[in-house]
Design an enzyme around this catalytic site. Structure first.
Site, short mmCIF file in Angstrom:
data_model
loop_
_atom_site.label_atom_id
_atom_site.label_comp_id
_atom_site.label_asym_id
_atom_site.label_seq_id
_atom_site.Cartn_x
_atom_site.Cartn_y
_atom_site.Cartn_z
N GLU A 187 -0.91 4.75 5.92
CA GLU A 187 -0.29 5.97 5.37
C GLU A 187 -0.73 7.26 6.05
O GLU A 187 -1.12 8.22 5.38
CB GLU A 187 -0.53 6.03 3.86
CG GLU A 187 0.04 4.81 3.15
CD GLU A 187 -0.33 4.72 1.67
OE1 GLU A 187 -0.90 5.68 1.12
OE2 GLU A 187 -0.06 3.68 1.06
N GLU A 228 3.90 -5.08 1.07
CA GLU A 228 3.57 -4.79 -0.34
C GLU A 228 4.85 -4.82 -1.19
O GLU A 228 5.09 -3.95 -2.02
CB GLU A 228 2.89 -3.41 -0.46
CG GLU A 228 1.68 -3.26 0.44
CD GLU A 228 0.93 -1.93 0.30
OE1 GLU A 228 1.20 -1.18 -0.64
OE2 GLU A 228 0.06 -1.67 1.14
O1 9MR Z 1 -2.07 -1.60 -6.28
C1 9MR Z 1 -3.13 -0.70 -6.01
C2 9MR Z 1 -3.62 -0.09 -7.31
O2 9MR Z 1 -4.24 -1.09 -8.10
C3 9MR Z 1 -4.59 1.05 -7.03
O3 9MR Z 1 -4.91 1.69 -8.23
C4 9MR Z 1 -3.95 2.01 -6.05
C5 9MR Z 1 -4.91 3.14 -5.72
O4 9MR Z 1 -4.41 4.00 -4.77
O5 9MR Z 1 -3.60 1.33 -4.86
C6 9MR Z 1 -2.62 0.38 -5.09
O6 9MR Z 1 -2.22 -0.21 -3.87
C7 9MR Z 1 -1.65 0.68 -2.91
C8 9MR Z 1 -2.00 0.13 -1.54
O7 9MR Z 1 -3.37 -0.04 -1.40
C9 9MR Z 1 -1.45 1.02 -0.44
N1 9MR Z 1 -0.04 1.24 -0.59
C10 9MR Z 1 0.41 1.69 -1.91
C11 9MR Z 1 -0.11 0.73 -2.99
C12 9MR Z 1 0.42 1.13 -4.35
O8 9MR Z 1 -0.08 2.39 -4.72
#
Ligand code: 9MR
Length: 369
Positions: free
Chosen positions: A153, A258
């Site tokens: 990102e 994802e």
């Molecule tokens: O699914 C993840 C969630 O449990 C966390 O709280 C969050 C914190 O930023 O991150 C989520 O996963 C993210 C991933 O690491 C990167 N792309 C976006 C995902 C959804 O937010």
């Protein structure tokens, strides 16, 4: 008559037992094994195999894994001179034991940093941090982790570089530095740039530039991750296809890293909505708290089918399709962008039952072969 009946019964029994065992043998990973890996993100509890039913579903259906949170900077590198690989070790051991493809998520990301990292202010400290962080983590799992999200990102939705502590301290050079450090630590691992909305035109252009720059500066980049946090109506298949073609034309693999599809309203799409409105308290924002209506279930199934049809069309360019979670009950989308809703974004429902969307993804392969 008396003689025929038991004979018919035997034939019918054999027929149904056969059908049942055939159905039993059909799984996502087997159906798509000649095409691309079918992965899932694992929560900390899933890495630790806390729920045997969830665990057997994971092992039955998926052949690739990503740690949903456990390998992020704040967890593996909580203090400057302290790493904590407890969960990361279990995650890798789990993947090896089950012969799964193991993906590392993520090395350089502006979010979920440890508090001490947020305090890094100058380029010397940041360089030292990146070298230590990437080298330590990637070398530790050298030869065991198949691919890494090296940078996550780094772009804004308009394709420009996101302001982050990495950009602020090192300028855009941090991108190629990260890929070079990762390649030096494990030359055989596939190295990815991962982002969301990078199937949309402006961000796609930004991503293409970024990949070209990394390559031009001598960095090794093997793939681009399209996160694919999608909706029922968007993005269009056309934009997704353009992205697959544009990225693979650069000589990199494409992974959908994802994948999930929200079926709930997004408050920020409501034009003219009062930003101070308490969305949490508005039942209109959580319309399927009890059950997903059949009509929406069918829409979701059709959306998944059209997406997987497109993936199959370009299977030669796609390395992996990973869902962001195993089943609806545990999805991050129950709490984002509004807390405490009931969402239905995955292929298995809250009690682990395959949904219509699961069948639609499986059926694509049954019809073909
Ligand atoms: O699914 C993840 C969630 O449990 C966390 O709280 C969050 C914190 O930023 O991150 C989520 O996963 C993210 C991933 O690491 C990167 N792309 C976006 C995902 C959804 O937010």
């Amino acid at each position: 008559m008396k003689l025929i009946k038991p004979y018919l019964l035997a034939i019918t029994t054999v027929f149904f037992v056969n059908c049942a065992s055939k159905k039993e043998a059909v799984t996502l990973k087997d159906s798509y094994k000649k095409d691309f890996y079918i992965g899932t993100a694992l929560s900390a509890d899933q890495i630790e195999q806390k729920n045997p039913k969830v665990d057997s579903l994971i092992r039955k259906e998926f052949n690739a894994i990503t740690a949903e949170n456990s390998m992020k900077s704040m967890f593996v590198h909580p203090e400057k001179n302290k790493y904590d690989f407890t969960l990361a070790d279990k995650f890798v051991a789990y993947g090896e034991k089950n012969k799964m493809f193991i993906h590392g998520h993520t090395l350089i990301w502006h979010s979920q940093l440890a508090p001490w990292m947020e305090k890094i202010k100058d380029s010397t400290q940041m360089k030292a941090f990146m070298k230590d962080h990437i080298t330590t983590i990637v070398s530790k799992y050298k030869g065991r982790i198949g691919s890494w999200d090296v940078v996550n990102e780094a772009l804004n939705d308009d394709g420009t570089l996101r302001k982050s502590i990495f950009l602020n301290t090192l300028g855009e050079k941090y991108l190629v530095d990260a890929f070079k450090l990762a390649a030096a630590a494990d030359p055989k691992a596939d190295l990815y740039y991962n982002d969301y909305n990078n199937e949309e035109p402006a961000k796609r252009e930004g991503t293409i530039n970024l990949i070209k720059k990394i390559k031009a500066a001598g960095g090794k980049i093997d793939g681009v991750g399209i996160q694919a946090h999608w909706r029922l109506e968007s993005p269009s298949l056309e934009e997704i296809e353009k992205s697959i073609l544009a990225y693979s034309a650069l000589g990199v693999k494409v992974a959908f890293t994802e994948l999930d599809i929200t079926v709930l309203p997004n408050p920020w799409d409501l034009k003219g909505a009062d930003v101070n409105q308490k969305f949490e308290e508005n039942p209109k924002m959580n319309p399927y708290a009890e059950k997903l209506p059949d009509s929406v279930q069918t829409k979701l199934a059709a959306r998944y089918a059209s997406i997987f049809k497109l993936f199959l069309k370009h299977k030669d360019k796609i390395s992996r399709v990973t869902f962001w979670g195993v089943y609806d009950g545990q999805s991050w989308l129950n709490d984002w962008p509004i807390k405490g809703r009931t969402n239905y974004p995955l292929l298995f429902d809250a009690v682990l039952k395959p949904k219509k969307a699961y069948n639609s993804v499986i059926e694509l392969k049954e019809i073909k072969e």
